[in-house]
Design a protein around this motif. Sequence first.
Motif, PDB file in Angstrom:
ATOM      1  N   ASP A   1       0.756  -1.386   0.065  1.00  0.00           N
ATOM      2  CA  ASP A   1      -0.112  -0.036   0.051  1.00  0.00           C
ATOM      3  C   ASP A   1       0.871   1.281   0.022  1.00  0.00           C
ATOM      4  O   ASP A   1       0.287   2.244   0.105  1.00  0.00           O
ATOM      5  N   VAL A   2       2.112   1.248  -0.275  1.00  0.00           N
ATOM      6  CA  VAL A   2       2.981   2.156  -0.261  1.00  0.00           C
ATOM      7  C   VAL A   2       3.040   2.850  -1.598  1.00  0.00           C
ATOM      8  O   VAL A   2       2.780   2.013  -2.552  1.00  0.00           O
ATOM      9  N   TRP A   3       2.785   4.079  -1.956  1.00  0.00           N
ATOM     10  CA  TRP A   3       2.595   4.721  -3.264  1.00  0.00           C
ATOM     11  C   TRP A   3       4.006   4.294  -3.751  1.00  0.00           C
ATOM     12  O   TRP A   3       4.958   4.526  -3.572  1.00  0.00           O
ATOM     13  N   ALA A   4       3.654   3.874  -5.172  1.00  0.00           N
ATOM     14  CA  ALA A   4       5.051   3.312  -6.059  1.00  0.00           C
ATOM     15  C   ALA A   4       4.624   4.165  -7.487  1.00  0.00           C
ATOM     16  O   ALA A   4       3.565   4.355  -7.986  1.00  0.00           O
ATOM     17  N   GLU A   5       5.939   4.334  -7.984  1.00  0.00           N
ATOM     18  CA  GLU A   5       5.969   4.866  -9.422  1.00  0.00           C
ATOM     19  C   GLU A   5       5.105   3.786 -10.300  1.00  0.00           C
ATOM     20  O   GLU A   5       5.529   2.782 -10.333  1.00  0.00           O
ATOM     21  N   ALA A   6       4.298   4.261 -11.375  1.00  0.00           N
ATOM     22  CA  ALA A   6       3.471   3.457 -11.954  1.00  0.00           C
ATOM     23  C   ALA A   6       2.728   4.227 -13.132  1.00  0.00           C
ATOM     24  O   ALA A   6       2.547   5.597 -12.993  1.00  0.00           O
ATOM     25  N   VAL A   7       2.177   3.554 -14.013  1.00  0.00           N
ATOM     26  CA  VAL A   7       1.164   3.956 -15.246  1.00  0.00           C
ATOM     27  C   VAL A   7      -0.342   3.208 -15.206  1.00  0.00           C
ATOM     28  O   VAL A   7       0.052   1.889 -14.711  1.00  0.00           O
ATOM     29  N   ILE A   8      -1.179   3.861 -15.474  1.00  0.00           N
ATOM     30  CA  ILE A   8      -2.324   3.222 -15.781  1.00  0.00           C
ATOM     31  C   ILE A   8      -2.551   3.271 -17.239  1.00  0.00           C
ATOM     32  O   ILE A   8      -2.558   4.600 -17.900  1.00  0.00           O
ATOM     33  N   VAL A   9      -2.661   2.140 -17.806  1.00  0.00           N
ATOM     34  CA  VAL A   9      -2.805   2.238 -19.356  1.00  0.00           C
ATOM     35  C   VAL A   9      -4.388   1.724 -19.600  1.00  0.00           C
ATOM     36  O   VAL A   9      -4.818   0.843 -19.401  1.00  0.00           O
ATOM     37  N   SER A  10      -4.828   2.800 -20.540  1.00  0.00           N
ATOM     38  CA  SER A  10      -6.206   2.614 -21.200  1.00  0.00           C
ATOM     39  C   SER A  10      -5.858   1.904 -22.583  1.00  0.00           C
ATOM     40  O   SER A  10      -5.192   2.657 -23.551  1.00  0.00           O
ATOM     41  N   PHE A  11      -6.681   0.956 -22.917  1.00  0.00           N
ATOM     42  CA  PHE A  11      -6.246   0.282 -24.133  1.00  0.00           C
ATOM     43  C   PHE A  11      -7.323  -0.173 -24.930  1.00  0.00           C
ATOM     44  O   PHE A  11      -8.340  -0.705 -24.225  1.00  0.00           O
ATOM     45  N   ASP A  12      -7.322  -0.679 -26.062  1.00  0.00           N
ATOM     46  CA  ASP A  12      -8.431  -1.365 -26.860  1.00  0.00           C
ATOM     47  C   ASP A  12      -7.974  -2.659 -27.195  1.00  0.00           C
ATOM     48  O   ASP A  12      -7.090  -2.990 -27.841  1.00  0.00           O
ATOM     49  N   PRO A  13      -8.707  -3.515 -26.100  1.00  0.00           N
ATOM     50  CA  PRO A  13      -8.343  -5.058 -26.374  1.00  0.00           C
ATOM     51  C   PRO A  13      -8.609  -5.510 -27.808  1.00  0.00           C
ATOM     52  O   PRO A  13      -8.305  -6.891 -28.317  1.00  0.00           O
ATOM     53  N   ALA A  14      -9.451  -4.892 -28.704  1.00  0.00           N
ATOM     54  CA  ALA A  14      -9.528  -5.461 -30.045  1.00  0.00           C
ATOM     55  C   ALA A  14      -8.116  -5.087 -31.041  1.00  0.00           C
ATOM     56  O   ALA A  14      -8.041  -5.748 -31.845  1.00  0.00           O
ATOM     57  N   ILE A  15      -7.433  -4.300 -30.280  1.00  0.00           N
ATOM     58  CA  ILE A  15      -6.172  -4.055 -31.008  1.00  0.00           C
ATOM     59  C   ILE A  15      -5.027  -4.436 -30.309  1.00  0.00           C
ATOM     60  O   ILE A  15      -3.748  -5.085 -31.065  1.00  0.00           O
ATOM     61  N   ILE A  16      -4.991  -4.565 -28.860  1.00  0.00           N
ATOM     62  CA  ILE A  16      -3.893  -4.955 -28.403  1.00  0.00           C
ATOM     63  C   ILE A  16      -4.118  -5.627 -27.170  1.00  0.00           C
ATOM     64  O   ILE A  16      -5.103  -5.186 -26.236  1.00  0.00           O
ATOM     65  N   SER A  17      -3.906  -7.004 -26.897  1.00  0.00           N
ATOM     66  CA  SER A  17      -4.556  -7.670 -25.810  1.00  0.00           C
ATOM     67  C   SER A  17      -3.763  -7.530 -24.487  1.00  0.00           C
ATOM     68  O   SER A  17      -2.513  -6.818 -24.484  1.00  0.00           O
ATOM     69  N   LEU A  18      -4.325  -7.607 -23.194  1.00  0.00           N
ATOM     70  CA  LEU A  18      -3.772  -7.593 -22.140  1.00  0.00           C
ATOM     71  C   LEU A  18      -2.543  -8.403 -22.105  1.00  0.00           C
ATOM     72  O   LEU A  18      -1.463  -8.094 -21.316  1.00  0.00           O
ATOM     73  N   SER A  19      -2.612  -9.582 -22.640  1.00  0.00           N
ATOM     74  CA  SER A  19      -1.348 -10.373 -22.413  1.00  0.00           C
ATOM     75  C   SER A  19      -0.010  -9.968 -23.092  1.00  0.00           C
ATOM     76  O   SER A  19       1.017 -10.054 -22.777  1.00  0.00           O
ATOM     77  N   THR A  20      -0.474  -9.258 -24.250  1.00  0.00           N
ATOM     78  CA  THR A  20       0.715  -8.475 -25.085  1.00  0.00           C
ATOM     79  C   THR A  20       1.312  -7.379 -24.197  1.00  0.00           C
ATOM     80  O   THR A  20       2.503  -7.358 -24.094  1.00  0.00           O
ATOM     81  N   LEU A  21       0.276  -6.620 -23.537  1.00  0.00           N
ATOM     82  CA  LEU A  21       0.810  -5.342 -22.612  1.00  0.00           C
ATOM     83  C   LEU A  21       1.720  -6.004 -21.544  1.00  0.00           C
ATOM     84  O   LEU A  21       2.822  -5.696 -21.240  1.00  0.00           O
ATOM     85  N   ALA A  22       1.182  -7.120 -20.903  1.00  0.00           N
ATOM     86  CA  ALA A  22       2.114  -7.707 -19.823  1.00  0.00           C
ATOM     87  C   ALA A  22       3.413  -8.294 -20.367  1.00  0.00           C
ATOM     88  O   ALA A  22       4.327  -8.090 -19.843  1.00  0.00           O
ATOM     89  N   GLU A  23       3.535  -8.908 -21.546  1.00  0.00           N
ATOM     90  CA  GLU A  23       4.494  -9.469 -22.150  1.00  0.00           C
ATOM     91  C   GLU A  23       5.505  -8.202 -22.414  1.00  0.00           C
ATOM     92  O   GLU A  23       6.677  -8.234 -22.060  1.00  0.00           O
TER      93      GLU A  23
END
Length: 167
Positions: free
Chosen positions: A39-61
């Motif tokens: 629960d400590v604040w960590a540097e990060a991003v939130i990605v908004s994506f279109d799963p019809a173009i790029i999958s969650l699996s690809t983003l994670a990879e």
Amino acid sequence: MDRIGFGGGCHWCTEGVFQALRGVDHVDQGFIRSEAPSDVWAEAVIVSFDPAIISLSTLAEVHLRTHSANGIYSPGGRYRSAIYVFAADQHDDVARVIARFVEETGETARTAVLPFVDFKPSDARYQNYYRTDPDRPFCRRYIDPKLDYIRRHFAEIALPEGPAREL
């Protein structure tokens, strides 16, 4: 649009990586918290994506291959390697990608899969860090090699090289 969070060291780098991908609509750079003990604040991003173009699996990879997914350096948890999920089904998808990564590389992945709890944006002066001045020494040294990697290994989803896209 679907959303997923990524933490992997400096959020300037993480932001630049995901802004370079087709199907990513928006990247919010800042700090993410999860549940205790993460629960400590960590540097990060939130990605908004279109799963019809790029999958969650690809983003994670992409995430696992463009930062130290097996590193343990994270003073105070600020730079933890993590994927922050917004839904239960995301957890299972991401866990499978991490397991494949471990099997392929033979390395231990220390990337945690954590529930998203809260987000606060970085100061406006740091938003779109790479896009606003890709010639900064930091960008050339740390972000450019990650973008080169994406263009070589994920060419089908990489945006064209060239001037930064419009903000």
